[in-house]
Design a protein around this motif. Structure first.
Motif, PDB file in Angstrom:
ATOM      1  N   ARG A 122     123.900  68.792  97.193  1.00 38.83           N
ATOM      2  CA  ARG A 122     123.022  69.892  97.618  1.00 38.83           C
ATOM      3  C   ARG A 122     123.727  70.813  98.614  1.00 38.83           C
ATOM      4  NH1 ARG A 122     119.456  65.625  98.711  1.00 38.83           N
ATOM      5  NH2 ARG A 122     119.583  66.144 100.939  1.00 38.83           N
ATOM      6  N   THR A 123     124.575  70.237  99.466  1.00 33.96           N
ATOM      7  CA  THR A 123     125.192  71.003 100.545  1.00 33.96           C
ATOM      8  C   THR A 123     126.363  71.855 100.070  1.00 33.96           C
ATOM      9  OG1 THR A 123     124.566  69.278 102.134  1.00 33.96           O
ATOM     10  CG2 THR A 123     126.279  70.853 102.815  1.00 33.96           C
ATOM     11  N   PHE A 124     127.248  71.275  99.276  1.00 37.11           N
ATOM     12  CA  PHE A 124     128.498  71.948  98.934  1.00 37.11           C
ATOM     13  C   PHE A 124     128.560  72.484  97.502  1.00 37.11           C
ATOM     14  CE2 PHE A 124     129.737  68.823 102.261  1.00 37.11           C
ATOM     15  CZ  PHE A 124     130.141  69.730 103.228  1.00 37.11           C
ATOM     16  N   PHE A 125     127.612  72.098  96.651  1.00 39.70           N
ATOM     17  CA  PHE A 125     127.713  72.505  95.249  1.00 39.70           C
ATOM     18  C   PHE A 125     126.431  73.152  94.724  1.00 39.70           C
ATOM     19  CE2 PHE A 125     130.585  68.972  96.028  1.00 39.70           C
ATOM     20  CZ  PHE A 125     131.782  69.480  95.553  1.00 39.70           C
ATOM     21  N   HIS A 126     125.470  73.377  95.581  1.00 37.12           N
ATOM     22  CA  HIS A 126     124.223  74.028  95.189  1.00 37.12           C
ATOM     23  C   HIS A 126     124.361  75.535  95.421  1.00 37.12           C
ATOM     24  CE1 HIS A 126     119.996  74.901  94.688  1.00 37.12           C
ATOM     25  NE2 HIS A 126     119.740  73.623  94.420  1.00 37.12           N
ATOM     26  N   THR A 127     123.983  76.321  94.429  1.00 33.21           N
ATOM     27  CA  THR A 127     124.165  77.774  94.518  1.00 33.21           C
ATOM     28  C   THR A 127     123.326  78.420  95.607  1.00 33.21           C
ATOM     29  OG1 THR A 127     122.475  78.067  92.799  1.00 33.21           O
ATOM     30  CG2 THR A 127     124.786  77.974  92.093  1.00 33.21           C
ATOM     31  N   SER A 129     122.835  77.007  98.649  1.00 37.51           N
ATOM     32  CA  SER A 129     123.248  76.493  99.950  1.00 37.51           C
ATOM     33  C   SER A 129     124.216  77.460 100.610  1.00 37.51           C
ATOM     34  CB  SER A 129     123.912  75.120  99.792  1.00 37.51           C
ATOM     35  OG  SER A 129     124.495  74.704 101.012  1.00 37.51           O
ATOM     36  N   GLU A 132     127.894  76.377 100.291  1.00 40.38           N
ATOM     37  CA  GLU A 132     128.463  76.146  98.960  1.00 40.38           C
ATOM     38  C   GLU A 132     129.956  76.461  98.971  1.00 40.38           C
ATOM     39  OE1 GLU A 132     127.951  77.614  94.295  1.00 40.38           O
ATOM     40  OE2 GLU A 132     127.201  78.825  95.966  1.00 40.38           O
ATOM     41  N   SER A 140     132.914  73.092  89.808  1.00 37.26           N
ATOM     42  CA  SER A 140     131.615  72.748  90.373  1.00 37.26           C
ATOM     43  C   SER A 140     130.735  72.055  89.338  1.00 37.26           C
ATOM     44  CB  SER A 140     130.925  74.016  90.890  1.00 37.26           C
ATOM     45  OG  SER A 140     129.652  73.731  91.414  1.00 37.26           O
TER      46      SER A 140
END
Length: 331
Positions: A122-127, A129, A132, A140
């Protein structure tokens, strides 16, 4: 002396790149989230490898590495039914944007560190966030697809290598350039003004001496003028004052002072359990870090060498080429 000259190319790169006075801008442009992900991955990989073997067996490594063909992975098949994306609040500041609280894909259960991996997805790969990672879409997609199925560290290995290369070749240098500044933005502007004033004096000296057939020695003033111009422009480019460096002092950056003020009202505030005199932070502080002192000596030497070379390049031709013995034109 020779040791300091070996780093001359690094100084040239810093002059070309320039410095940024706002650490917040540096964080945004040079992706501080890369460092967050990198440090998390190293810790996570170590903790996963310390698990008992039977726990590790619950999360097998992905079947393949990330490639451009990862675009074809059936990620949409894992989407939750009825999932609604979080709306983006355009009125919020960059640093006030939150990380999504829900992942739009179904994930496997009963795996080690599943909640932590979901939080990372959720933190690094959610569009949606604000943290991201700026990586290729296929990379990704690969992480999201296999990260929903397994918590094995190899899911993130390609992103880890990509982020490491970015930090090593770009981000680290940018943060170092900012950390090595010893003056604030207002003084950077002052250096540019000084450079402009000295630059305008060069054609004035040349015009006055040649138009009046003055002695060539009048043009010796070109040496200090050009020298100060070079020092001012190079110092302004990287936010570095040679005088402060020679005295082993620096100005505390404004973002640090702002951080102190945010803790409350009054002169004495607490930061990490220590009392700080905010007013004293506005003055010069001594530098004791040996690596920073070494950098300061090197940068001073490099700036003075360039300033000396430029001054001689302007002054010597001006002394050689003269019209002092030519008759003045008839009015």
């Amino acid at each position: 002396m020779l040791e300091h000259l070996k780093t001359f190319d690094k100084s040239v790169k810093r002059w070309l790149v320039g410095g940024q006075a706002d650490i917040k801008t540096v964080h945004i442009e040079h992706s501080v989230e890369n460092l967050d992900f990198y440090t998390w991955y190293l810790s996570y990989k170590r903790r996963f490898q310390d698990l008992p073997e039977e726990e590790q067996m619950k999360s097998q490594p992905p079947k393949e590495r990330a490639t451009p063909n990862s675009y074809n992975l059936p990620l949409d098949d894992l989407k939750k039914a009825g999932y609604k994306p979080t709306t983006h609040d355009s009125n919020k500041d960059f640093f006030e944007q939150s990380v999504p609280t829900d992942l739009e894909y179904e994930t496997e259960k009963d795996q080690p560190f599943r909640a932590e991996v979901d939080a990372v997805l959720r933190t690094f790969f959610h569009t949606e966030s604000f943290k991201e990672l700026n990586i290729e879409g296929w990379m990704s997609r690969h992480v999201l697809y296999y990260g929903c199925q397994t918590t094995h560290p190899d899911v993130f290995i390609d992103v880890h290598e990509h982020v490491y290369n970015i930090m090593r070749t770009s981000s680290l240098n940018s943060f170092l350039n900012n950390a090595l500044q010893n003056i604030r933005y207002s003084w950077v502007v002052l250096h540019y003004v000084q450079a402009l004033v000295n630059l305008l004096h060069i054609p004035m000296v040349l015009y006055y001496s040649y138009s009046n057939h003055a002695s060539r020695w009048y043009r010796l003033f070109l040496f200090p003028i050009t020298f100060l111009f070079a020092i001012s422009i190079l110092s302004g480019r990287i936010g570095f004052c040679t005088i402060r460096a020679a005295l082993n002092i620096r100005m505390v950056p404004m973002y640090e002072i702002d951080e102190y003020y945010q803790l409350g009202e009054g002169k004495n505030e607490r930061l990490n359990g220590r009392k700080l005199d905010v007013d004293s932070q506005k003055k010069m502080v001594g530098v004791i870090d040996p690596e920073y002192l070494k950098y300061s000596r090197e940068m001073c030497l490099h700036i003075w060498i360039v300033a000396m070379f430029l001054s001689l390049s302007v002054t010597i031709p001006a002394l050689v080429i003269t019209n002092e013995y030519d008759p003045m034109p008839v009015q």
